[in-house]
Structures are given as structure tokens and as C-alpha cells.
Design an enzyme around this catalytic site. Sequence first.
Site, mmCIF file in Angstrom:
data_model
loop_
_atom_site.group_PDB
_atom_site.id
_atom_site.type_symbol
_atom_site.label_atom_id
_atom_site.label_comp_id
_atom_site.label_asym_id
_atom_site.label_seq_id
_atom_site.Cartn_x
_atom_site.Cartn_y
_atom_site.Cartn_z
ATOM 1 N N TYR A 75 -4.505 11.021 -8.372
ATOM 2 C CA TYR A 75 -4.601 10.123 -9.497
ATOM 3 C C TYR A 75 -4.645 10.512 -11.145
ATOM 4 O O TYR A 75 -3.902 9.709 -11.629
ATOM 5 C CB TYR A 75 -5.102 8.513 -9.261
ATOM 6 N N HIS A 106 3.071 0.849 -7.263
ATOM 7 C CA HIS A 106 1.989 -0.415 -7.547
ATOM 8 C C HIS A 106 2.357 -0.754 -9.099
ATOM 9 O O HIS A 106 1.347 -1.028 -10.428
ATOM 10 C CB HIS A 106 0.597 0.354 -8.251
ATOM 11 N N HIS A 140 -8.504 6.380 -10.448
ATOM 12 C CA HIS A 140 -8.791 7.024 -10.147
ATOM 13 C C HIS A 140 -9.515 7.405 -9.179
ATOM 14 O O HIS A 140 -10.972 6.510 -9.146
ATOM 15 C CB HIS A 140 -8.718 8.687 -10.955
ATOM 16 N N ASN A 165 -6.977 -1.532 -1.471
ATOM 17 C CA ASN A 165 -5.573 -3.082 -1.350
ATOM 18 C C ASN A 165 -5.894 -4.165 -0.447
ATOM 19 O O ASN A 165 -7.377 -4.087 -0.151
ATOM 20 C CB ASN A 165 -4.412 -2.395 -0.472
HETATM 21 FE FE1 HDD Z 1 -2.312 5.007 -4.403
HETATM 22 C C1 HDD Z 1 -1.564 3.689 -7.490
HETATM 23 C C2 HDD Z 1 -3.952 2.228 -3.828
HETATM 24 C C3 HDD Z 1 -2.805 6.030 -1.520
HETATM 25 C C4 HDD Z 1 -1.450 7.525 -5.335
HETATM 26 N N1 HDD Z 1 -2.424 3.366 -5.534
HETATM 27 C C5 HDD Z 1 -2.026 2.960 -6.653
HETATM 28 C C6 HDD Z 1 -2.819 1.620 -7.429
HETATM 29 C C7 HDD Z 1 -3.867 1.024 -6.001
HETATM 30 C C8 HDD Z 1 -3.298 2.332 -5.054
HETATM 31 C C9 HDD Z 1 -4.476 -0.299 -5.995
HETATM 32 C C10 HDD Z 1 -2.630 0.732 -8.263
HETATM 33 C C11 HDD Z 1 -3.593 1.421 -9.425
HETATM 34 C C12 HDD Z 1 -3.482 0.844 -10.324
HETATM 35 O O1 HDD Z 1 -3.335 -1.009 -10.711
HETATM 36 O O2 HDD Z 1 -3.141 1.102 -11.377
HETATM 37 N N2 HDD Z 1 -3.150 4.386 -2.675
HETATM 38 C C13 HDD Z 1 -4.048 2.933 -2.716
HETATM 39 C C14 HDD Z 1 -4.257 2.947 -1.581
HETATM 40 C C15 HDD Z 1 -4.322 4.527 -0.570
HETATM 41 C C16 HDD Z 1 -3.493 4.877 -1.051
HETATM 42 C C17 HDD Z 1 -5.574 1.347 -0.878
HETATM 43 C C18 HDD Z 1 -4.788 4.350 0.847
HETATM 44 C C19 HDD Z 1 -5.611 4.056 1.235
HETATM 45 N N3 HDD Z 1 -2.055 6.306 -3.173
HETATM 46 C C20 HDD Z 1 -2.417 6.736 -2.061
HETATM 47 C C21 HDD Z 1 -2.056 8.079 -1.848
HETATM 48 C C22 HDD Z 1 -1.773 8.878 -3.185
HETATM 49 C C23 HDD Z 1 -1.623 7.473 -3.859
HETATM 50 C C24 HDD Z 1 -2.429 8.923 -0.227
HETATM 51 C C25 HDD Z 1 -1.297 9.962 -3.113
HETATM 52 C C26 HDD Z 1 -1.196 11.391 -2.464
HETATM 53 N N4 HDD Z 1 -1.375 5.641 -6.408
HETATM 54 C C27 HDD Z 1 -0.946 6.598 -6.028
HETATM 55 C C28 HDD Z 1 -0.396 7.455 -7.318
HETATM 56 C C29 HDD Z 1 0.017 5.599 -7.801
HETATM 57 C C30 HDD Z 1 -1.467 4.562 -7.333
HETATM 58 C C31 HDD Z 1 0.946 7.846 -7.555
HETATM 59 C C32 HDD Z 1 0.608 5.299 -8.829
HETATM 60 C C33 HDD Z 1 -0.174 5.074 -10.075
HETATM 61 C C34 HDD Z 1 -1.645 5.347 -10.120
HETATM 62 O O3 HDD Z 1 -2.035 5.958 -9.260
HETATM 63 O O4 HDD Z 1 -2.183 4.995 -11.321
HETATM 64 O O5 HDD Z 1 -1.525 8.362 -7.535
#
Ligand code: HDD
Length: 692
Positions: free
Chosen positions: A367, A79, A344, A152
Site C-alpha cells: 500500500y 479498487h 495503508h 472488504n
Molecule cells: Fe488491497 C487497494 C482491500 C489484499 C494491494 N485493497 C485496496 C482497497 C481495498 C483493499 C478496500 C481500496 C482502498 C481505497 O479505497 O483506496 N486488499 C483488500 C483486502 C485484502 C487485500 C480486504 C485482503 C484481505 N491488496 C491485497 C493484497 C495486496 C493488495 C494481498 C498486495 C500484495 N490493494 C492493494 C494495492 C491497492 C489496494 C495495490 C490499490 C490502490 C491502493 O492500494 O491504494 O496496493
Amino acid sequence: MPPTPRPDQSSPAPVGPTGSPETRTQDGTFLTTAQGVRLPDTHHSLKAGDRGPTLLEDFHLREKITHFDHERIPERVVHARGAAAHGTFESYGTAGKVTKAGFLAEKGKKTDVFVRFSTVLGSRGSADTVRDTRGFAVKFYTDEGTFDLVGNNMPVFFIQDGIKFPDIIHAGKPQPDIELPQAQSAHDSFWDFVSLHTEATHHVMWNMSDRGIPRSYRTMEGFGVHTFRLVASNGDTSLVKFHWKPIAGVHSLVWEEAQIAAGVDPDFHRRDMSDGIKAGAPLEYEFGIQVMPDDGTDTFEGIDLLDPTKLVPEELVPVQPIGKLTLDANPTNYFAETEQVAFHTGHLVPGIEVTNDPLMQARLFSYLDTQITRLGGPNFAQLPINRPHAPVNDMLRDGMHQTAVHTGLAPYRNNTVDDGEPTDADASDRGYVQTERVIEGRAVRANPASFDDHFTQPAMFYRSLTPVEQDHIVEAFTFELGKVYEQSIKERELAVLANVDKDLRTRVAAGLGLPAPKGTPPKDVVLSPALSQVVTTPGPVDGRKIGVVADENADLAGIDKLRKAAEKHGVTVHVIAAVGGLLGEGTHRQVVERTFLTVRSIEFDAFVVAGGTSPTTDIKLILLLQEAFRHCKAVGAWGDGLATLEAAGIADGEPGVVVASSAGKSFDGPLFAALGLHRAWDRAPAVMGSAV
Ligand code: HDD
């Protein structure tokens, strides 16, 4: 209109010796160093003579370059590409029966929000319109603390357990050797992964559908994906799925537009959002919940509510509207706000709790952890965009980038030194007291058997769509798999599709020129027409754009009439002519905003040729109109403007072609109706060719 500056999210502002945190404006008289020393010159470094070497003592040079060297922070691992807006959430109060969360329960209650939309796979500089899932992350600054709904634009996810998240992302991100492709899934490793992990099939179907290429953030649905547990004030609990329903309807680009936009305007979605907000057309969504009983089974009508690859059809559990989100202010500073905002899934408020969904559980760890690297330490909540609007009285101290000057001697509990404060808050003080739930079992690395059905819902999705939407899915699979080098991966994915739907498998196989493998697709699947996004009655048109082709002979007063009518609908009208400058004089003078050289059809939702415009054979204009026509957009003309349409091979009487003898109501009415249908899909078989 300049963007409306939002409050500096300052409630529990970390207060420095000189007072509250400042919003740094750039309108002070003198340029200074970071230490406030006024500077006489920022264009010449201090040198030993005008041809001599630079002196180390030039503290301004060193400060300026050092700061610049550190301007970038690590981009989000997923993202990374995003755009955001400020706004307000207003509660309808209808959720009061199921949750004690004040921002949802109280009718009319308004809560500040910051919403960041994103793509998943691309890096920060990638294009907006790639085929991908879109993030829809909402930060509610409630007065009981911050609640983040990190969702999402698709209601299901690729994997069922968060432990696989690094794997799916490694497979989807560019290849590790030569780092391609950028921001898309049309490559071997992605298809390798999803064909081996068939739980991904449902999400892949959504990605290959029109949902993977939204028209704009304004026309995109949002989903909390997981099942959450809501807690009412009497302690009763229920299980819910969160939904965002765009007031403007759910609409998408067509694939060719998405590809063109990636080159012509990589900022297509963020520009659309900020232009719309500036033009006074806020983005609007209704917040809704599907409510299921919390009866201890975590299932509903055979659907495992802990499995994030499953949705609950709206026909089975209708979405109840509980409030409205309005995004009406652009950020003041991209880095400070959009880049530094930290979402988060563990930012929860009393009345909203988690479930045992194993994907959600892993996210609760991920997060917080990622922000520490991305934002350089544990104090990211002190950044203005991340500051809660509820009073903060934590005992977290020190650490990198500590900007608060904490008072008090006893950042621990219990204490007597600081008069025993802070104290614990129980539920009656609106403390976050987790609802007790029984958790017992053997420690196992296993999924419940109910997680094994990977094909019923993908089949439901495909079969619930209209033929034109199904065509797009077939084309998308054929395109993406057509980019895969390894034959065995294509064949394995075809075997997956064979277990979803016979027609889908047959058509994709034909497109790839491969044999159609046998499978056992689910039979008697109950359909969910709510999954289709094709509308048959015109929806709202706010934020849409009409391009009007004109020249100096055109009916300029007619253009003004159209513009006036358009403004009432929140639609903008832009004049397109062969060359730039002005058309005509006096009250109806028109500013040419695009020329045949600078315009591309993807910018506009409809094209119109103004009456009086001399017919032209300019190939750029002809291609422009044909392209819009091919993309099934509304096109029209009044008076002798029709001749220009005809020169492009577009005839009166075709679906979505609006023709009237003069400008005015008889033209605007049908034009806005055609615009409200989003596309003239009836035209699709003739102009888009059939999918395989
Ligand atoms: Fe995630 C970012 C949505 C599963 C780990 N995720 C991130 C963002 C969105 C989502 C919208 C961007 C937030 C922003 O604008 O800063 N993610 C989802 C959805 C998931 C999902 C809807 C499943 C239903 N994500 C998911 C899993 C993991 C992560 C299973 C890890 C185990 N996601 C992350 C992250 C991010 C992230 C690596 C990258 C940047 C951040 O968090 O702040 O932690």
C-alpha cells in the site's frame, strides 16, 4: 441540502509563507491564473487577428491546457471505482479490556473518519453493480495517529499469500489482448486461475452469492479479513477479527436488477449513498470484534487464524459491538478526497498490531509503495484528506510535491542544534512500541499444512444459506461459467464444486449441460446460520425509496399521508406519472419526479399505486410493476389503485402485496413491514423460476 463541508484535516498543516492551507472556494469575484493574475477572457485564445494563428505568448492558454493535460493521475490498480463519505466513529468503550487504542477504549470518544467503498476489478468509469467484492476502507483520524482498516465486504480472501496477488488480479482484470470483460469475473482467465488455485474457492462462493451484488453500501457488511493482534494497557494481547455490521441489515440486489442498473444507472451505489446522506439518512454501522486468545498457536478451535481464506463462525465466537460508525457528509470534491485518499494497512496506532498472516504481511509493503506512484511521490500524507489529525513531527523532508515549509535545522536524531527535539516516545508517552514476539524458523517458501483445507468452509457457507440464496449461487456459477469459452476450464471448476457440495455441483453441471464429476465434499460440516442474510422479521428501512404511481385523479392527500409516515422512517417517496410536471393544485399538489419513460424498477425498493389513479394499459407502467414484482419487491395499492396492479397481473393476497381501502396507517404499517423484510422471497419460486 448542500453537503456539509468537513474540516480541512488541517491539524499538522504544512504551513506556507502565506499561512495555513486554503480550501479553494469558487465564489471569488474575478477569474485568475494560478499565479493570481486577474483574467479578462477565458474563451478566446490570443491570436494574430481574429482569423489568425494562436500566439505562443498566450500564457493563460498554455497554463489552462497544460494543467488540463495533467488532470488525471494513475487510477488504482485495483479498487479503482469508488465512492466515499465523511463521518464519525463513536466508541462504546467496550474494547477497553482488550486494547489500549484510545479511540476504541474510551467510552463516548468520537473520531473523524473517511470511508471509501469500491469495487475491485473495474476501472474508474465502470458500473457500480457488477458482481464483485466490495472494498470497505475506513480511515480513522485518531488523536494517536491515523488507523486505516482496509477491508472488504467479504470475510475471506482469494489467496493465502500476498505473493500471488498480482496473479489473481491479472486473471481477474480484463484480458490483456482486447481488454474485456470490464469489471467482472465472467471470463476464462478468472475461472482458469480459481479452478487451479483451490484456496480461492471460499472467496469465490461469497462472490457468487448475493454478497457479490449488494443493494447499497448502507446494507453491506464489512470485514477486516485478517486476524489482528490487540494489545491492552497492561500488555495483554488477544487476537481479533474486525466486523462492520450495517444497522440497515445486510441486503442485496437480485442479479437481473444488478445487470439492468449497470446500464440504466452505472452510479447506482454512489448515488444511493450521496442521496441518502443529502436526505438526512446517514449510513450507519456497528463496529465489532471477535476476540480469540493469543495463546501462541495462532489457531482457534481448529481454525488457522493466519489463513485469510478462513472465517471464524459467529456461533463459535460472537461479535462484540465496540462502537458505531455514522457516515453523514458527502465529499466536497471527488478528486481531492475520494481519489487522493491513500489507505495503508501499515497505518496502525498503539494497541493494534499485525499478525504473521502472509497476505497481511505483503499488504504492509504494497500500500505504501502504490501511493508513491499513484500520488506522485512520498509526500501524499500532506494532502488534506490524508493529513493525520494527530500532531505530526516527522523528520521526512523534501521530495516531490513537498507543500510543508519545515522549520528547524536538525531533521535528524540525536541533535543538539534543535534543542534535542523531537524526542522518542515510549509506551507511556503513547508511542507505538511493538509487542515483542518470538520469530524464528527456517527461511522456506511453504505454507503450513493447515492452509490445505480449501473446501470445509466453502461447504459450510453454501449449506448455511436458505434455499433462495443457494439458488442464486447456482445461477451465478452457471452464468459465469456459461460465459467461459474453454470447456476444460468449466470442467475443472465443476471438479472443484464437486469437492464443496454435491447438490451445488449437480445443479451447476446441469445448467452447463455437462456431466457432474465425482468429488469428496466435506461431511458433517457444522453450519453457521449467521452467514445467511435473509430476514424473517422486518428490519430498519432508513434510506429506502418508494415509487408512487399516480395521475391527476389520484388521491393526492393520501400520497402526502404516505410521505409523512415515510419521512418518520427515513424513507423517501417519489411520484411517478405518465408525463412530467405537476399533479393537482393547492396543498396536496405533487411534483412528478419520474415518468413512465424515465423510471426503472431498480431505482425503488417498493412500488405503490395511489387510490383514484385511473387504470391504464400503458405497457411501460405494466412492465415496471411486473419487473418490481419479479424482483420480489413490496408492491401495493390503496383504494381503486388496485385495478392498475391487477392490470399488471398482480393480485391481492400474493406475498409482499399490500392492499388497503384507503391511505393511512392501515396501509403504511404493512407496507413498511414488507419493506423491512427487503424482499418477499416466498414469491421467488413463482416469479423468478427455479435455478437449475
Ligand atoms: Fe488491497 C487497494 C482491500 C489484499 C494491494 N485493497 C485496496 C482497497 C481495498 C483493499 C478496500 C481500496 C482502498 C481505497 O479505497 O483506496 N486488499 C483488500 C483486502 C485484502 C487485500 C480486504 C485482503 C484481505 N491488496 C491485497 C493484497 C495486496 C493488495 C494481498 C498486495 C500484495 N490493494 C492493494 C494495492 C491497492 C489496494 C495495490 C490499490 C490502490 C491502493 O492500494 O491504494 O496496493
